[in-house]
Scaffold this active site. Sequence first.
Site, PDB file in Angstrom:
ATOM      1  N   LEU A   1      -8.375   1.151   5.065  1.00 51.36           N
ATOM      2  CA  LEU A   1      -8.130   0.016   5.956  1.00 51.36           C
ATOM      3  C   LEU A   1      -6.633  -0.291   6.022  1.00 51.36           C
ATOM      4  CD1 LEU A   1     -11.058  -2.323   4.856  1.00 51.36           C
ATOM      5  CD2 LEU A   1     -11.080  -0.320   6.375  1.00 51.36           C
TER       6      LEU A   1
ATOM      7  N   ALA B   1      -5.232  -1.946   9.166  1.00 46.09           N
ATOM      8  CA  ALA B   1      -5.018  -2.552  10.481  1.00 46.09           C
ATOM      9  C   ALA B   1      -4.404  -3.938  10.403  1.00 46.09           C
ATOM     10  CB  ALA B   1      -6.349  -2.632  11.232  1.00 46.09           C
TER      11      ALA B   1
ATOM     12  N   ARG C   1       2.239 -12.155   5.175  1.00 45.59           N
ATOM     13  CA  ARG C   1       3.156 -12.626   4.129  1.00 45.59           C
ATOM     14  C   ARG C   1       4.332 -11.695   3.890  1.00 45.59           C
ATOM     15  NH1 ARG C   1      -0.413 -13.743  -0.890  1.00 45.59           N
ATOM     16  NH2 ARG C   1      -1.976 -12.509   0.214  1.00 45.59           N
TER      17      ARG C   1
ATOM     18  N   LYS D   1       2.450  -3.217   7.503  1.00 45.35           N
ATOM     19  CA  LYS D   1       2.566  -3.434   6.051  1.00 45.35           C
ATOM     20  C   LYS D   1       2.481  -2.129   5.270  1.00 45.35           C
ATOM     21  CE  LYS D   1      -0.772  -5.564   3.499  1.00 45.35           C
ATOM     22  NZ  LYS D   1      -1.454  -6.635   2.726  1.00 45.35           N
TER      23      LYS D   1
ATOM     24  N   GLN E   1      -8.872  -0.696  15.355  1.00 46.59           N
ATOM     25  CA  GLN E   1      -9.503  -2.005  15.267  1.00 46.59           C
ATOM     26  C   GLN E   1      -8.643  -2.920  16.135  1.00 46.59           C
ATOM     27  OE1 GLN E   1      -9.023  -4.278  11.675  1.00 46.59           O
ATOM     28  NE2 GLN E   1     -10.963  -5.348  11.934  1.00 46.59           N
TER      29      GLN E   1
ATOM     30  N   GLY F   1     -11.422  -8.929  10.225  1.00 46.37           N
ATOM     31  CA  GLY F   1     -11.815  -8.871   8.818  1.00 46.37           C
ATOM     32  C   GLY F   1     -12.097  -7.452   8.358  1.00 46.37           C
ATOM     33  N   THR F   2     -12.178  -7.291   7.030  1.00 46.21           N
ATOM     34  CA  THR F   2     -12.332  -5.948   6.460  1.00 46.21           C
ATOM     35  C   THR F   2     -13.683  -5.318   6.815  1.00 46.21           C
ATOM     36  OG1 THR F   2     -12.965  -7.055   4.399  1.00 46.21           O
ATOM     37  CG2 THR F   2     -10.716  -6.235   4.536  1.00 46.21           C
TER      38      THR F   2
ATOM     39  N   ARG G   1      21.460  12.211  -2.426  1.00 46.42           N
ATOM     40  CA  ARG G   1      20.686  11.761  -1.259  1.00 46.42           C
ATOM     41  C   ARG G   1      19.823  12.875  -0.690  1.00 46.42           C
ATOM     42  NH1 ARG G   1      25.044   9.209   2.491  1.00 46.42           N
ATOM     43  NH2 ARG G   1      23.204   8.922   3.809  1.00 46.42           N
TER      44      ARG G   1
ATOM     45  N   TYR H   1      32.739  13.359  -2.451  1.00 46.32           N
ATOM     46  CA  TYR H   1      31.666  13.293  -1.469  1.00 46.32           C
ATOM     47  C   TYR H   1      31.448  14.678  -0.878  1.00 46.32           C
ATOM     48  CZ  TYR H   1      28.976  12.601   2.728  1.00 46.32           C
ATOM     49  OH  TYR H   1      28.005  12.712   3.682  1.00 46.32           O
TER      50      TYR H   1
HETATM   51  C1  UD1 Z   1      -9.303  -7.889   0.062  1.00 45.66           C
HETATM   52  C2  UD1 Z   1     -10.732  -8.179  -0.394  1.00 45.66           C
HETATM   53  C3  UD1 Z   1     -10.686  -8.746  -1.799  1.00 45.66           C
HETATM   54  C4  UD1 Z   1      -9.963  -7.802  -2.728  1.00 45.66           C
HETATM   55  C5  UD1 Z   1      -8.566  -7.515  -2.194  1.00 45.66           C
HETATM   56  C6  UD1 Z   1      -7.815  -6.520  -3.027  1.00 45.66           C
HETATM   57  C7  UD1 Z   1     -12.038  -8.698   1.591  1.00 45.66           C
HETATM   58  C8  UD1 Z   1     -12.636  -9.790   2.398  1.00 45.66           C
HETATM   59  N1  UD1 Z   1     -11.342  -9.103   0.511  1.00 45.66           N
HETATM   60  O1  UD1 Z   1      -8.609  -9.119   0.141  1.00 45.66           O
HETATM   61  O2  UD1 Z   1     -12.000  -8.980  -2.285  1.00 45.66           O
HETATM   62  O3  UD1 Z   1      -9.899  -8.357  -4.028  1.00 45.66           O
HETATM   63  O4  UD1 Z   1      -8.688  -6.998  -0.848  1.00 45.66           O
HETATM   64  O5  UD1 Z   1      -8.094  -5.228  -2.718  1.00 45.66           O
HETATM   65  O6  UD1 Z   1     -12.231  -7.548   1.890  1.00 45.66           O
HETATM   66  N2  UD1 Z   1      -7.544  -5.028   7.108  1.00 45.66           N
HETATM   67  C9  UD1 Z   1      -7.907  -4.431   8.285  1.00 45.66           C
HETATM   68  N3  UD1 Z   1      -8.479  -5.175   9.248  1.00 45.66           N
HETATM   69  C10 UD1 Z   1      -8.732  -6.500   9.095  1.00 45.66           C
HETATM   70  C11 UD1 Z   1      -8.355  -7.108   7.875  1.00 45.66           C
HETATM   71  C12 UD1 Z   1      -7.763  -6.346   6.893  1.00 45.66           C
HETATM   72  O7  UD1 Z   1      -7.721  -3.232   8.480  1.00 45.66           O
HETATM   73  O8  UD1 Z   1      -9.283  -7.103  10.023  1.00 45.66           O
HETATM   74  C13 UD1 Z   1      -6.900  -4.199   6.071  1.00 45.66           C
HETATM   75  C14 UD1 Z   1      -5.496  -4.654   5.741  1.00 45.66           C
HETATM   76  O9  UD1 Z   1      -4.554  -3.948   6.522  1.00 45.66           O
HETATM   77  C15 UD1 Z   1      -5.375  -4.291   4.256  1.00 45.66           C
HETATM   78  C16 UD1 Z   1      -6.807  -4.326   3.758  1.00 45.66           C
HETATM   79  O10 UD1 Z   1      -7.644  -4.322   4.880  1.00 45.66           O
HETATM   80  O11 UD1 Z   1      -4.858  -2.990   4.091  1.00 45.66           O
HETATM   81  C17 UD1 Z   1      -7.106  -5.565   2.934  1.00 45.66           C
HETATM   82  O12 UD1 Z   1      -6.771  -6.713   3.681  1.00 45.66           O
HETATM   83  P1  UD1 Z   1      -6.037  -7.924   3.028  1.00 45.66           P
HETATM   84  O13 UD1 Z   1      -5.849  -8.960   4.061  1.00 45.66           O
HETATM   85  O14 UD1 Z   1      -4.859  -7.481   2.238  1.00 45.66           O
HETATM   86  O15 UD1 Z   1      -7.208  -8.422   2.047  1.00 45.66           O
HETATM   87  P2  UD1 Z   1      -7.086  -9.250   0.718  1.00 45.66           P
HETATM   88  O16 UD1 Z   1      -6.918 -10.681   1.054  1.00 45.66           O
HETATM   89  O17 UD1 Z   1      -6.106  -8.635  -0.182  1.00 45.66           O
HETATM   90 CA    CA Z   2      -4.510  -6.928  -0.013  1.00 46.87          CA
END
Ligand code: UD1
Ligand code: CA
Length: 421
Positions: free
Chosen positions: A9, A11, A16, A23, A75, A80-81, A302, A335
Amino acid sequence: MQGPVAIILAAGHGKRMKSDKAKVLHEVCGRPMIQYVVEAARGAGAKTIIVVVGYAADQVRNWLAGEPDVLFADQTQQLGTGDAVKSCRHLLEGYSGPAMVLVGDEPLLRPQPLADLLNRQRAEGAACLLGTAILDDPFGFGRILRDSAGRFLRIVEERDCNPEEKLIREVNPSCYVFELPVLWDALDKLDTGNAQGEYYLTDAPQLLQSSGHKVLAQAVLEPNDILGVNARQHLAQANALMQARIQDHWMTEGVTIVDPRNTYIDGRASIGRDTVIFPFTVISGAVAIGARCRVGPFTHLRDGATLDDEVEVGAFVEINRSKLETGVIARHLAYLGDAHVGPFANIGATAVTANFDGSRKSPTTIGAHASVGSGAILVAPVTVGPGATIGAGAVVPKGQDVAEGQTVVGVPARPLGPKAT
Ligand code: UD1
Ligand code: CA
């Protein structure tokens, strides 16, 4: 579609980070985070890797374009995940078997624990095997809830935790193995009734379990493997951990690093045995260092620098896209850019190759056993023949090649004439 499959994942915006860059493309020890995760998945045995892209999708696609086993799923809205995993469905129509789900912002993931997860899932015949970790400070992670017999119940996100749940130290690092196609049914049941109003993947294990499938959670991950990069502070922590891992690797291979805390070695570099790296050396980019070299203190190597065996480079020497053959010495303040330096040549203090004329970079060739005096400037493109000597402070103009064995001095450099009798 060849399995096992890995879904990564990547997307999310990563708000932050306060960045215009995706990211997962932020770098850790010289390489983007996503690269490490792709390699960890591949190393664990994934045959097909699907990267879910959204925010700055083109940047991520471009970066991974050359990887033959990587596919992309779009996506379009970051809902959400759980929704992110769903966006892979069209690519996996007809596939049944294990799918490992990982997140692109955990660059310290290593192949071994993930291979272990895949094996356990197969051995257990589980619809979902969740890898977990026990942390001293679980803040920010989803927590693993278990019943009194220790059986997995569900995952609760930090923001959805009550004060008691916040004390749980077993966390969800987002390293799952799901069996397809049953996962799709669970994803269809997700809702957005949570603090963030998102479709949480973290609800899928519990949903699978309540529809009668086998779901297990096992603490197979180490705290240091699961550092999630959500802000620049985490990026610095990830760099420090990765740097320690890189240095540990080279020390195991027989390299002396005199002061690890004050040395920086890029993840793409390679170093031969019995080479000694002195403090305040920065090795950035794909740098190849041979055996028995002495590098530093205060050296900057480098991208594209190649040092053969027994090369010595010292204080305030910068080497960029250059090859130094065996036994070359450049001990102080030099250099070398776009240069090829033959064996046992000596580069004096403050000698430089002037490789950039303001618009173009040009090469310099220095032959074997040549001696380039202190303060000499070689204006590229130029060739200094084997065994030639460049006097201190000489400026060799571009194209004014110095012949084998010849000595040149002055500004502009000219051959040293026969001495008056
Ligand atoms: C997520 C988990 C959490 C876990 C944490 C650490 C969920 C709801 N929560 O939280 O339980 O402890 O990771 O691994 O899954 N992403 C997408 N599409 C979206 C949202 C997120 O591709 O719509 C991707 C982000 O780019 C990222 C990853 O999913 O790479 C996790 O998303 P992030 O927002 O960092 O989740 P956490 O709040 O860290
Ligand atoms: Ca995360």
